[in-house]
Each structure stands twice: as structure tokens, then as C-alpha cells.
Design an enzyme around this catalytic site. Structure first.
Site: not given
Ligand code: TPP
Ligand code: MG
Lengths: 575, 163
Positions: A51, A113-114, A163, A483
Site C-alpha cells: 500500500e 479485527f483490522q 463497511k 548519504m
Molecule cells: C525511509 C527512510 N529511512 C531512512 C532514511 C535516512 N537516509 C537518508 S539517505 C539514506 C541512505 C540512502 O542510501 P542509498 O539509497 O543507497 O543512496 P546513496 O546515498 O548511497 O546514494 C538514508 C538511510 C530516509 N531518508 N528514508
């Protein structure tokens, strides 16, 4: 008059609202509605594999088209799975209508439920929400939801439907309302003419002006006016991450994105500006850096549809509340009538200074490397070269790859750059691309992602197979959560806590197992031909797994709590 | 500074939750809050007091205005206004205390609305400062239970908050 059941009214109202596609996933609370969907063909339902992906798909569609995306999910887990997607849309002001099933009215509050309190859970991340009490109210509620979602500052609206009110056995008179009138909801339709006049006087008098525009220009359909205004005044312009494409990225007046990972000339020009024309922006912390040190000599004109965005973070000298397109139109008209212009010499001097900044450090400089290893920046440049003459939409996930895409791809049109700016949702890019592709089957749709992000919604490869959605996935695979790793290197002395995944799949094989095309590219010389081949395969989903240099950081990068001009330009150089 | 914010809103389920949720979500404080339907049963009037710098309060009123159920918002403290709060207090009143409590109640123009051999229930209306002063005057040892409605307010003169 026609008589329909509640379930039929849900589907018919959507059709009468002009909805083509809904993205969803069935379940107990919605079975009556799904049965009604089965027995009509005005609205097409797309079955996602999670979803969350339904919300991002609807969101991608909404960002590309400007029309609300529609999501249909069951109660409980179906509803809670949409929360990330609703929050993503909310933060970026994207119109969306989410219909969730609910347990029968008499059982609400009994922990059935749900059962989950969807209206309660989603309250802080929706523009508005409804719990429908009677079947007769379904058409009017849906009409209102669409109205609220797409007018004023757009946003997601939730409709929770118990529902029992969808019971196929009970029929009611059906008519879809033509108009909505709500005494409590009246978004501004025009900017205040006195304020607009004041703003113009300030613009005429400016010596070091800059236009700073954002997502509001894209969403508000004001790119044309913004472009005309900026060109006619001959002011330098910068865009936020959300505003890219609001002004042509290849125009020389464009200084690149501003902010945390903004360009050297854009951030410097902001810092030294005497007048900032802020249009459809919200002075987000990712733009301003330290609030107390923000643009010390600037007078701020702030145009936005949302009064609450004005003077929230940075005090506006001239606030203008109104739809950005209409306010800019008013400005353009007055300028023509006035037959006045800013001080030509002052602006020429200012441009000299700005050009000096632009040429001294470049817009987004990086080290080209040995010519074998693929730099992630280079991968985006090649993507731009290969696709710039095509009708292309770029979506992105979150991380370094997202910033590289925003820096190196030049967006000349609005709605072509689709990313989660406010919430920063990893897992957004791929389903969003699918939503775009479904509605624009002839366009090229590419998702720039990372090996971390893509795994957050990779199950959608299956949806793409079922509905034939030949998007291109550009996976900048640095084998790390880049990042996060960048911050750990810069601020935690290289303690790489959980930013490495030592168990990546063979993406090529993985996508092949879904019946798609996989490519693995490891050398720079192979990159362009591979990319050309990928985009030439118009009717296949191609997953390009591109090995990129993991040691690259995104620069410039603001130095925390400094001013806009305080940034790292490389690992060793700072301003 | 303390602000009294008056809100006219749709009398719909969930409207109050949205307002209270907004304050929690955005880290604004609520000192007091009261709400009831108006002469038009489709509308409710809510009054809340909050403490904050002007800029923060401006942001609060803007955010409130954005809520779809809200029809109108005013900050009453921006102009001349009347504010009232109602308080019911149970105080210990036996022996010599009875006379003492009665006298204090009279001074504050309160009323004793219920009594037993050892307890007076006092009703007092006024601005919040007056209510605080009464509590101080009778003293915490004597006080058994306090219930206050929170501030209600209305602008002075011709100004009205209506559709
Ligand atoms: C759902 C979610 N969880 C954690 C983060 C924190 N976060 C930001 S950038 C990143 C790393 C992303 O890794 P990747 O997709 O391999 O991209 P890269 O930076 O290596 O290009 C994380 C964990 C986020 N932005 N979104
Ligand atoms: Mg990565």
C-alpha cells in the site's frame, strides 16, 4: 434518479470526478467496494504490491499531472501502510485522496479485527479527513475531498468508509454534486494589490536582487509567469530542490539549486543579496542554514498561497498571500504599465559579481577521477545527455544519488523532477515513476535511485510486469547508504555505523526473474552506450545497476549553523 | 505574553481533536481551553489561552485558520475585551473557619452554592487573576477541591466574531 449502493457510489463518484486510475489493495473492509469496481469499467484499478507504493504511485501521477492521485486501501494494516506515503505528499503539498475501508460503524471502538483509527493516525499529516457516517453522504464527501485536496495549498485528504455503509443490499438516490461550498474553507484567490505595488517598488530599487523560487511555482502552475518576470527583470534566479524546472535549468540566469547542497554561486548570491523575491517557498532549514545568519542585508518579498508559510522561519518585509500564478501575472501587468525597470547599471554590476562566483568555483565541480571508475555525478551527466532531447520525467529516491540528480540534471520544464523533498522518503522514486509512466506511456520515465532506497519498494517490479510499465531504473550503486556515510565521515570520524549492507542481491538477476531487463555497468566507457541502449528499449523495464565510486561526497555542503555562504566545497576546501 | 484566542468552528466530530492535535504537534502550549455550541447549533465557539511571543502566537492563529473545520479565529488580546472564568471551590469550613470563608467569599463577590457541616462550595466568576487571588486568600490548607472552566472571552463594543 438512479439508485446505487454505498459501494457503487464510491466508485461512481470517482468516475464522475474524472478519475481514471486508482491505486490500491483489497481487504475485508473493502470487499463490497472491490465488487463494485469489478462491475464497471469507467475507473481502472491498479493493484500494487504494497500500500505504501500505492500512495507513491498516486503521488508521482499527481506531481506530473497536477491532478489528485487516488488511493484505495483496506482497514487496519492496509490503512497504516499508507502513512509514509500520505506524510510524503503532505510535506510536499501534493493533492491526493486516500479512501480507506473501516470496520462497520457499530464496531468502531471495539478493537475489532483490522480496526485502526485511521482518521486519528493520519490527522497530523493530512490537509483534512472524513469519517463517512451515512451512505447518502458518500458523493458529497468525495466531492469535498477532491475540492480540498487540489485547491489552495494542495495536500492529501483521507476518507474513512465503514463497511456497513457500502452494503450492496441497500440502495440510495445518487447524484454527484456539481459544486462545493464550504463556509469554513476559502483559500485566497488574489494577492493584495497594495502589497504587490510595494513589492514592485522594492524590485525596481534593487541593486543585488535574486529570485528564490520553490515547489509552489511548480504546483501552482506559475512557471511561465516566473520565467517571464525573471527574464524581463534580468535577475539571477535559484530554485529549491522542489522548485527545479520552475525556471529553465539551462537558462544562463539560473544559478543552480540553493541550500544545504546548493551551488556556490546560488548560495553566495543569496547571502549578498539586497532584495530576495521568494516565490512559492517556505524558507526550509535545508535552504537557510543558520536562521540568525540568514542573508543579513536582504529585504524579503515573500509570495505564497499559505499565509502560515510566510514569516514562519524568516520574517518577510513584504508578505503577499495569494496564488503564485495570479500574483506574478499582476506583477507582470503592472511592470508593463509602469514602463519601468530596475537600475540597469546596478544589475550589470551585480551580474559581474555573480559571474565571478560562478566561474571561480564552478556550479557543481567534482573530480573527474581516472576515467575508468564511474563517478555518480558523471552518471547523471550522461543520463542528461542521453535523455535531454526526449520527453523525460526523472523521479528520485533519497540520498546522495538524489542530490546528484538535482545538481547535474538540467530541468527545463516544471513537473519533470519528481522527488520527496520535505519528508525525504527512501522508497518513493520507483513507485512514483510507475504512476507517471501509467499516465504518460509515451514519455521516458527514469528513476534515479541507490541500492539502499530501491530495496524499500522493489516488490513493485511485479506491478510493472502486470501493467506493462517500462520505466528505467538508474541505480547508482555505491554499495553503501551513501548519504549516511557522508555524514559519518564528516561528523563522526568515520565510524560507519550501519551504513553498509554486505548482502546486496544481484540486481540484474533479480529483475530478470520478474521478466524485466537487467544491466550491470562497471566502467565509464560502457556507461553511455548502455544507457542509450536502455532508453532505446521503449517497451521494456530496464534496470541499470551502475557501480559508482563510493568515496564521493555531495558538495557543496552547508556548514551547520553557519550562514548561506558557509560551505564545504570538497573534502578539504571550505569557504 | 498571555493571549486569548477565540475560535468559531463547525460543530463537527473531530474538529476539536484537530485543534488540540495541532497544538501538540507544533509544540504550542494550551493554558486553558473551553468549547461549547453557540446559538447556531452548527457552530461551536472555542476559547483557549496560550503563552508565547507575538510571532509564535501569530503562527498559531495562522495554523488554526488553515484547519478546514475552522470558520474564524481572533486573538482577543489584540483589542479591548472582556474575559471571564468560572470556578467552583470546595473549602473546609468548620468552627471559626465558616465565618472566615464566608467573609472572603463576599469580598470576592462569590456565592456559596452548597454546604455541609464541614464544607462550603463556593462559586466565583471573574478574570483568572481574581480567581487566583481568591484561592490565595482562603489558603491551600482550607482548599479541598478546585474546578475551573478556563477562560471565556468576548470583544468589547461593536466587534463580533460571527459568520
Ligand atoms: C525511509 C527512510 N529511512 C531512512 C532514511 C535516512 N537516509 C537518508 S539517505 C539514506 C541512505 C540512502 O542510501 P542509498 O539509497 O543507497 O543512496 P546513496 O546515498 O548511497 O546514494 C538514508 C538511510 C530516509 N531518508 N528514508
Ligand atoms: Mg547507496
Amino acid at each position: 434518479m438512479e439508485h446505487l449502493s454505498g459501494a457503487e457510489m464510491v466508485v461512481r463518484s470517482l468516475a464522475d470526478e474524472g478519475v481514471e486510475y486508482i491505486y490500491g489493495y483489497p481487504g475485508g473492509a473493502l470487499l463490497h467496494v472491490y465488487d463494485a469496481i469489478f462491475r464497471q469499467d469507467a475507473v481502472t484499478h491498479i493493484l500494487v504490491r504494497h500500500e505504501q507504493a500505492a500512495t507513491h504511485m498516486a503521488d508521482g501521477y499527481a506531481r506530473a499531472s497536477g491532478k489528485p492521485g487516488v488511493v484505495l486501501v483496506t482497514s487496519g494494516p492496509g490503512a497504516t501502510n499508507t502513512i509514509t506515503g500520505i506524510a510524503t505528499a503532505y510535506m510536499d503539498s501534493i493533492p491526493m485522496v486516500v479512501l480507506s475501508g473501516q470496520v462497520p460503524s457499530d464496531f468502531i471502538g471495539t478493537d475489532m479485527f483490522q480496526e485502526t483509527d485511521m482518521v486519528g493516525i493520519s490527522r497530523p499529516i493530512v490537509k483534512h479527513s472524513f469519517l463517512v457516517k451515512r451512505a447518502e453522504d458518500i458523493p458529497a464527501t468525495i466531492k469535498k475531498a477532491f475540492h480540498i485536496a487540489q485547491t489552495g495549498r494542495p495536500g492529501p485528504v483521507v476518507i474513512d468508509i465503514p463497511k456497513d455503509i457500502t452494503n450492496p443490499g441497500e440502495k440510495f438516490e445518487y447524484s454527484y454534486p456539481k459544486k462545493v461550498k464550504m463556509r469554513s474553507y476559502n483559500p485566497a484567490t488574489r494577492g493584495h494589490s497594495g502589497q504587490i505595488r510595494k513589492a514592485l517598488e522594492l524590485l525596481y530599487a534593487a541593486k543585488r536582487p535574486i529570485v528564490y523560487s520553490g515547489g509552489g511555482v511548480v504546483i501552482g502552475g506559475a512557471s511561465e509567469q516566473l520565467t517571464e518576470l525573471t527574464k524581463s527583470l534580468n535577475f539571477p534566479i535559484t530554485n529549491t530542490l522542489m522548485g527545479l524546472g520552475g525556471f529553465p535549468g539551462s537558462d544562463p540566469r539560473f544559478l543552480g539549486m540553493l541550500g544545504m547542497h546548493g551551488s556556490y554561486p546560488a548560495n553566495l548570491a543569496m547571502h549578498h543579496a539586497d532584495v530576495i523575491l521568494a516565490v512559492g517557498v517556505r524558507f526550509d532549514d535545508r535552504v537557510t542554514n543558520g536562521i540568525g545568519k540568514f542573508c543579513p542585508s536582504a529585504k524579503v518579498i515573500h509570495i505564497d498561497i499559505d499565509p502560515a508559510s510566510i514569516s514562519k522561519n524568516i520574517l518577510a518585509d513584504i508578505p503577499i498571500v495569494g496564488p503564485v500564478d495570479s500574483v506574478l501575472k499582476d506583477m507582470l501587468k503592472l511592470i508593463k504599465e509602469d514602463k519601468r525597470a530596475p537600475d540597469v547599471d546596478a544589475i550589470a554590476n551585480w551580474w559581474k559579481q555573480v559571474e565571478e562566483w560562478r566561474s571561480s568555483k564552478g556550479v557543481f565541480p567534482y573530480d573527474a577521477g581516472d576515467g575508468v571508475v564511474i563517478k555518480p555525478q558523471k552518471a547523471i551527466e550522461v543520463l542528461y545527455e542521453v535523455t535531454k532531447d526526449m520527453d523525460t520525467y526523472i523521479t528520485s529516491d533519497v540520498g546522495q544519488h538524489q542530490m546528484f540528480a538535482s545538481q547535474y540534471y538540467k530541468f527545463d520544464k516544471p513537473r519533470r523532477w519528481i522527488n520527496s523533498g520535505g519528508l525525504g522518503t527512501m522508497g518513493f522514486g520507483f513507485p512514483a515513476a510507475n504512476g507517471v509512466k501509467l499516465h504518460y506511456p509515451d514519455a521516458q520515465v527514469a528513476c534515479v535511485t541507490g541500492e539502499g532506497s530501491i530495496q524499500m519498494n522493489i516488490q513493485e517490479l511485479s506491478t510493472c510486469m502486470q501493467y506493462d510499465l517500462p520505466v528505467k531504473i538508474i541505480n547508482l550503486n555505491n554499495r553503501v547508504l551513501g548519504m549516511v556515510r557522508q555524514w559519518q565521515e564528516m561528523q563522526y570520524e568515520g565510524r560507519f555505523s550501519h551504513s553498509y549492507m554486505d548482502s546486496l542481491p544481484d540486481f540484474k538477476k533479480l529483475v530478470e526473474s520478474y521478466g524485466h531487463v537487467g544491466m550491470r555497468v562497471e566502467k565509464l566507457e560502457d556507461l553511455k552506450p548502455a544507457m542509450e541502449a536502455a532508453f532505446a528499449m521503449k517497451d521494456r523495464l530496464v534496470f541499470m545497476d551502475i557501480a559508482v565510486d563510493a568515496s564521493e561526497h555531495v558538495y557543496p555542503m552547508h556548514i551547520k549553523d553557519g550562514s548561506m555562504r558557509d560551505m564545504w566545497l570538497s573534502k578539504t576546501e571550505r569557504t | 505574553m498571555r493571549h486569548i484566542i477565540s475560535v468559531l468552528m463547525e460543530n463537527e466530530p473531530g474538529a476539536l481533536a484537530r485543534i488540540v492535535g495541532l497544538f501538540a504537534q507544533r509544540n504550542y502550549n494550551i493554558e486553558s481551553l473551553n468549547v461549547a455550541p453557540t446559538e447556531d447549533p452548527t457552530l461551536s465557539r472555542l476559547t483557549l489561552t496560550t503563552i508565547g511571543e507575538d510571532r509564535k502566537v501569530e503562527q498559531i492563529t495562522k495554523q488554526l485558520n488553515k484547519l478546514v473545520d475552522i470558520v474564524k479565529v481572533v486573538d482577543l488580546t489584540e483589542g479591548a475585551h472582556v474575559e471571564r472564568e468560572l470556578m467552583l471551590v470546595k473549602v473546609k469550613a468548620s468552627g471559626s473557619q465558616r465565618e472566615e470563608v464566608k467573609r472572603t467569599t463576599d469580598i470576592f463577590r462569590g456565592q456559596i452554592v452548597d454546604l455541609t457541616g464541614s464544607i462550603y462550595t463556593v462559586q466565583l466568576a471573574g478574570d483568572s487573576g481574581k480567581l487566583d487571588a481568591f484561592l490565595q486568600a482562603v489558603g491551600s490548607v482550607t482548599i479541598v477541591e478546585v474546578v475551573r472552566t478556563g477562560v471565556s472571552g468576548i470583544a468589547r463594543g461593536e466587534k463580533v466574531l460571527s459568520l
